[in-house]
Motif scaffolding. Structure first.
Motif: not given
Length: 172
Positions: A61-66, A52-53
């Motif tokens: 705000q952003m959250a990137i789940n990879v 999670v970035l």
């Protein structure tokens, strides 16, 4: 979620310690340098099956789940002075640093452990080929259909002329 101690995770301001994560104590949360983010810092949560970035860009705000399976492998980058072990993604902005060190033996050992934990291949950055160039969008292409651009304009077709031949006409 467990957190790693300050000696293993992000470096405090003014610290000369290099990034060193323990692969056997996942999940871990740490800060990493991000040139596009506000404050040039992004927060990374590293789990065995996902990453999670979190970052803010221009106040958003952003959250990137990879998923870890979406990463291409674990690679060793850098020069002779300091090398970095990186979890590599096709999008370079999603790549995650795992270890920064100048000790070759430590890097080789950590490289094998991280690769085994994530079940990803060890990538050799020196032998990597550059990606093929993408085709650029053509502005005029959208104006006319493709088959019209391929079509040739031909002169009036000339019929063959047969000389000195007799014509047979069938009459009923």
């Amino acid at each position: 979620m467990r957190r790693q101690t300050a000696t293993c995770g992000a470096n405090p301001a003014g610290s000369s310690r290099s990034l060193r994560l323990d692969p056997l104590s996942l999940p871990v949360r740490f800060d990493a340098h991000d040139p596009r983010a506000d404050g040039y810092v992004r927060q990374i949560e590293l789990h065995r099956e996902r990453v999670v970035l979190r970052r803010a860009v221009r106040g958003m705000q952003m959250a990137i789940n990879v998923r870890v399976s979406d990463f291409t492998g674990v690679a060793l980058r850098g020069n002779d002075e300091a090398q970095t072990l990186v979890l590599v993604h096709r999008d370079p902005s999603l790549s995650v640093p795992l270890l920064v060190s100048a000790d070759g033996d430590e890097l080789a050992e950590a490289w094998a452990i991280w690769s085994e934990i994530f079940a990803l291949p060890q990538l050799d950055e020196g032998a990597r080929k550059p990606a093929p160039r993408r085709r650029r969008a053509n502005a005029i292409r959208a104006r006319r259909p493709k088959f019209l651009m391929r079509r040739r304009i031909a002169m009036a077709r000339q019929l063959p002329i047969h000389r000195d031949e007799r014509e047979i006409i069938a009459r009923t």
